[in-house]
Structures are given as C-alpha cells and as structure tokens.
Design a protein around this motif. Structure first.
Motif, PDB file in Angstrom:
ATOM      1  N   LEU A 110       0.311   1.113  -9.205  1.00  9.63           N
ATOM      2  CA  LEU A 110       0.028  -0.020 -10.030  1.00  9.63           C
ATOM      3  C   LEU A 110      -0.804  -1.211  -9.680  1.00  9.63           C
ATOM      4  O   LEU A 110      -0.482  -1.680  -8.277  1.00  9.63           O
ATOM      5  CB  LEU A 110       1.621  -0.446 -10.428  1.00  9.63           C
ATOM      6  N   ASP A 111      -1.591  -1.740 -10.301  1.00  8.61           N
ATOM      7  CA  ASP A 111      -2.512  -2.744 -10.029  1.00  8.61           C
ATOM      8  C   ASP A 111      -2.757  -3.535 -11.214  1.00  8.61           C
ATOM      9  O   ASP A 111      -3.432  -3.316 -12.038  1.00  8.61           O
ATOM     10  CB  ASP A 111      -3.881  -2.314  -9.464  1.00  8.61           C
ATOM     11  N   TYR A 112      -2.001  -4.811 -11.290  1.00  6.09           N
ATOM     12  CA  TYR A 112      -1.885  -5.776 -12.345  1.00  6.09           C
ATOM     13  C   TYR A 112      -2.814  -6.985 -12.124  1.00  6.09           C
ATOM     14  O   TYR A 112      -3.179  -7.733 -12.857  1.00  6.09           O
ATOM     15  CB  TYR A 112      -0.660  -6.274 -12.824  1.00  6.09           C
ATOM     16  N   HIS A 113      -3.494  -6.514 -10.964  1.00  3.47           N
ATOM     17  CA  HIS A 113      -4.621  -7.899 -10.468  1.00  3.47           C
ATOM     18  C   HIS A 113      -5.904  -7.868 -11.324  1.00  3.47           C
ATOM     19  O   HIS A 113      -6.369  -9.065 -11.683  1.00  3.47           O
ATOM     20  CB  HIS A 113      -4.815  -7.828  -8.888  1.00  3.47           C
ATOM     21  N   GLN A 144      -0.318  -0.653  -4.750  1.00  2.00           N
ATOM     22  CA  GLN A 144       0.418  -1.743  -5.234  1.00  2.00           C
ATOM     23  C   GLN A 144      -0.318  -3.277  -5.244  1.00  2.00           C
ATOM     24  O   GLN A 144      -0.680  -3.774  -3.876  1.00  2.00           O
ATOM     25  CB  GLN A 144       1.828  -1.901  -5.103  1.00  2.00           C
ATOM     26  N   ARG A 145      -0.628  -3.802  -6.444  1.00  4.23           N
ATOM     27  CA  ARG A 145      -1.115  -5.230  -6.382  1.00  4.23           C
ATOM     28  C   ARG A 145      -0.562  -6.127  -7.461  1.00  4.23           C
ATOM     29  O   ARG A 145      -0.753  -5.626  -8.632  1.00  4.23           O
ATOM     30  CB  ARG A 145      -2.478  -5.194  -6.216  1.00  4.23           C
ATOM     31  N   ASP A 150       7.759  -4.424 -11.076  1.00  3.43           N
ATOM     32  CA  ASP A 150       7.961  -2.957 -11.634  1.00  3.43           C
ATOM     33  C   ASP A 150       7.762  -1.860 -10.997  1.00  3.43           C
ATOM     34  O   ASP A 150       8.400  -0.704 -11.194  1.00  3.43           O
ATOM     35  CB  ASP A 150       6.463  -2.861 -12.607  1.00  3.43           C
ATOM     36  N   LEU A 151       7.073  -1.874  -9.862  1.00  5.18           N
ATOM     37  CA  LEU A 151       6.954  -0.624  -8.932  1.00  5.18           C
ATOM     38  C   LEU A 151       8.444  -0.328  -8.525  1.00  5.18           C
ATOM     39  O   LEU A 151       9.026   0.893  -8.374  1.00  5.18           O
ATOM     40  CB  LEU A 151       6.088  -0.789  -7.709  1.00  5.18           C
ATOM     41  N   TRP A 152       9.180  -1.333  -7.855  1.00  6.19           N
ATOM     42  CA  TRP A 152      10.442  -1.247  -7.657  1.00  6.19           C
ATOM     43  C   TRP A 152      11.377  -0.611  -8.523  1.00  6.19           C
ATOM     44  O   TRP A 152      12.262   0.332  -8.236  1.00  6.19           O
ATOM     45  CB  TRP A 152      10.878  -2.427  -7.014  1.00  6.19           C
ATOM     46  N   ASP A 153      11.419  -1.326  -9.818  1.00  4.29           N
ATOM     47  CA  ASP A 153      11.958  -0.854 -11.004  1.00  4.29           C
ATOM     48  C   ASP A 153      11.824   0.605 -11.344  1.00  4.29           C
ATOM     49  O   ASP A 153      12.663   1.624 -11.510  1.00  4.29           O
ATOM     50  CB  ASP A 153      11.834  -1.516 -12.189  1.00  4.29           C
ATOM     51  N   LEU A 154      10.562   1.207 -11.228  1.00  2.00           N
ATOM     52  CA  LEU A 154      10.318   2.426 -11.437  1.00  2.00           C
ATOM     53  C   LEU A 154      10.902   3.434 -10.563  1.00  2.00           C
ATOM     54  O   LEU A 154      11.245   4.528 -10.795  1.00  2.00           O
ATOM     55  CB  LEU A 154       8.674   2.595 -11.537  1.00  2.00           C
ATOM     56  N   GLY A 165       7.188   8.298   0.721  1.00  5.76           N
ATOM     57  CA  GLY A 165       5.671   8.232   0.756  1.00  5.76           C
ATOM     58  C   GLY A 165       5.361   6.802   1.682  1.00  5.76           C
ATOM     59  O   GLY A 165       6.284   6.396   2.180  1.00  5.76           O
ATOM     60  N   VAL A 166       4.247   6.196   1.361  1.00  7.84           N
ATOM     61  CA  VAL A 166       3.877   4.992   1.926  1.00  7.84           C
ATOM     62  C   VAL A 166       3.260   4.076   0.866  1.00  7.84           C
ATOM     63  O   VAL A 166       2.549   4.465  -0.001  1.00  7.84           O
ATOM     64  CB  VAL A 166       2.925   5.416   2.966  1.00  7.84           C
ATOM     65  N   LEU A 167       3.561   2.743   1.197  1.00  4.45           N
ATOM     66  CA  LEU A 167       2.961   1.471   0.407  1.00  4.45           C
ATOM     67  C   LEU A 167       1.802   1.359   1.073  1.00  4.45           C
ATOM     68  O   LEU A 167       1.965   0.691   2.042  1.00  4.45           O
ATOM     69  CB  LEU A 167       4.078   0.527   0.243  1.00  4.45           C
TER      70      LEU A 167
END
Length: 294
Positions: A110-113, A144-145, A150-154, A165-167
């Motif tokens: 996810l990238d909202y930036h 992730q940006r 949201d990423l945590w919630d998903l 995996g890896v962030l």
C-alpha cells in the motif's frame, strides 16, 4: 563503472551479505549490468534478490535470475500499478512464481503518499497477491508508505492470509518496527540509515531484534552515504550493514552473518556460506537516479 568499484571503498574484511531488495532489470543497469553484479560479488554480496513491480519487470527479474547464479527473483505488482492486477495478471504471476529461481511475491503493498492508484484498488490488489503467496507457499515483500495503519489492520484482521515476509525500506519509525517484528515480520533497511537526516531509520535499526533485520539497497534508488544522489548498486549494501552494525555496537561480521542467515531462512536461499537459523520454510557509479525508492 570502473573495475572493482564498490569493493575497494569498503575495505578488505571478508563478509557474506545478501541484498534482499534491488531492481537489476531497470534500464539504469543496461550498460554495465555484468560489472554491477561483479562489483557486488567483490564486496561480499553472495546473493541479490531483484524485485518485480509489474508483469513486465517480473518477467525481466526471472530472466535475470536465470542468467546469474547469485541473483534470485521476486514477482509482483506494486501498489502504483494496482490497476493492472487483473485475473489474467494474477494467472501470469502464478506461472512466473512457479520458476525455481523465484523466492517471493513482491513487491506488493500500500502506498498512499503519491496516490497513483486508489486506496480501495490498492487493497484489492494487495489481498489478491497475499492469497497467491499463501497458495504458493512463498513469503511476501511489502512496500508501505503512509499506510501503516491500514496495512496492520489488513494483516492482523481475523481470517487474514497466513504469510510471512519483510516490510521493505521500513519508514514508519522504531515503535512500529518493533511492533511488526514482534508479530513475526522482518524489517528491511537500506540507504536512509546512513543519511545525515536518517536518525529515524537508525533508531529503527537499534530497535529491531537482530534476528528480524534484513539489509537491502533498493538499487538504483536510495544510494547510501557517501554516494547519495548517485545510481545505487548492490555492492553498497555493505555500507548499510556497516552503519547498522555501528549503531548496534556490533562487529560487522556478526551483523552480516545474522542478516544473511535471516535472508537465507526467509527466502530459502541455498547459500553455502551460511546455515539458515530457525526452521526451514514447506556505475558507472555516478549515474543519477531518483532519490525516492520503490
């Protein structure tokens, strides 16, 4: 690139490192890709994972992994290209991921930036690729940006896909990094840990348990100090490792041994130089490149 560049700048101490995130298929490397790979080897890089960001780059990543014995591939659709994540695209990713040199699904996330794809569209593409990773038994490489909540919630929601995996290029700060690591995720760090304004990344490097750290370059982006602003290359992952080791008060060889073992375990890399820890898983240097990574 001058012969040997990337090795001489790092001193003679022998260490084995894995660049767990680079983009060797990018046109930045078209003129001297062989030399870039050779410089990485000379700097002690025993494996490089080149990462897909869409179908075409995923195909190129697989081809590169076929051509270099120390290059592996990840295949996936980046959140900027979430609109391309159709049923047909997922079928093609499934086919590509069956290749024995493919070690992960990524980079996804996810990238909202930058807002290049809508949030709903990004989530749909992300979840579909998570499910593909579960189906194939592969780890994921997550981008992730400005979307960490949201990423945590998903990933923490009931019925979430059970993946590891890896962030990659972690930028959400040390508290979030420790939280993700405690939940079983790896944290990838790269050039910003060496920047003068990179204290947040250095705090993350100090906060994450050593057994949850990975080192990476995101080449051709995010070249570490003193090469910031140039085209990055896998050889310079050593500069990242050196700074993390200094921040943690560790000798470089210990930091290198553990991060390489971490990479070998997560991605199931058959590296003769390292015994994976934990249970197995069933330039020319002056070229300019974007300051921001993928």
């Amino acid at each position: 690139m001058r012969p040997g560049e990337g090795a001489e700048a790092h001193g003679p101490a022998p260490v084995a490192l894995v660049d767990t995130h680079c983009h060797l298929d990018f046109p930045d490397f078209d003129r001297d890709r062989d030399q870039v790979v050779a410089a990485a080897r000379a700097a002690g890089v025993v494996a490089m994972i080149t990462i897909g960001i869409d179908l075409e780059s995923s195909r190129r990543a697989v081809a590169l992994a076929e051509g270099y014995q120390d290059v592996y591939a990840a295949v996936g659709i980046h959140p900027h290209s979430a609109g391309e994540c159709t049923a047909a695209a997922l079928a093609e990713l499934r086919r590509l991921a069956a290749h024995p040199r493919v070690v992960a699904i990524g980079e996804i996330g996810l990238d909202y930036h930058r807002g290049r794809a809508g949030e709903g569209q990004q989530k749909k593409a992300f979840l579909a690729q998570l499910e593909l990773a579960v189906e194939l038994g592969l780890p994921v490489i997550i981008h992730q940006r400005d979307a960490v909540d949201d990423l945590w919630d998903l990933l923490a929601a009931p019925g979430r896909p059970q993946v590891e995996g890896v962030l990659h290029c972690f930028s959400a700060g040390p508290d979030w990094a420790a939280r993700w690591a405690a939940a079983g995720w790896f944290i990838g760090l790269d050039g910003p840990v060496t920047f003068k304004n990179g204290e947040d990344a250095r705090a993350t490097a100090r906060a994450v348990p050593l057994e949850r750290l990975l080192v990476e370059t995101d080449a051709p982006f995010l070249a570490p100090h003193p090469y910031r602003g140039r085209r990055n290359q896998p050889a310079w992952v050593r500069l990242v490792a050196e700074r993390i080791a200094a921040e943690r008060g560790l000798p470089l060889d210990r930091l290198a041994a553990q991060t390489t073992a971490n990479a070998a375990r997560l991605f199931r890399l058959a590296l003769p130089q390292v015994a994976p820890s934990g249970p197995p898983r069933g330039e020319e240097a002056g070229h300019p490149a974007g300051a921001e990574g993928l």
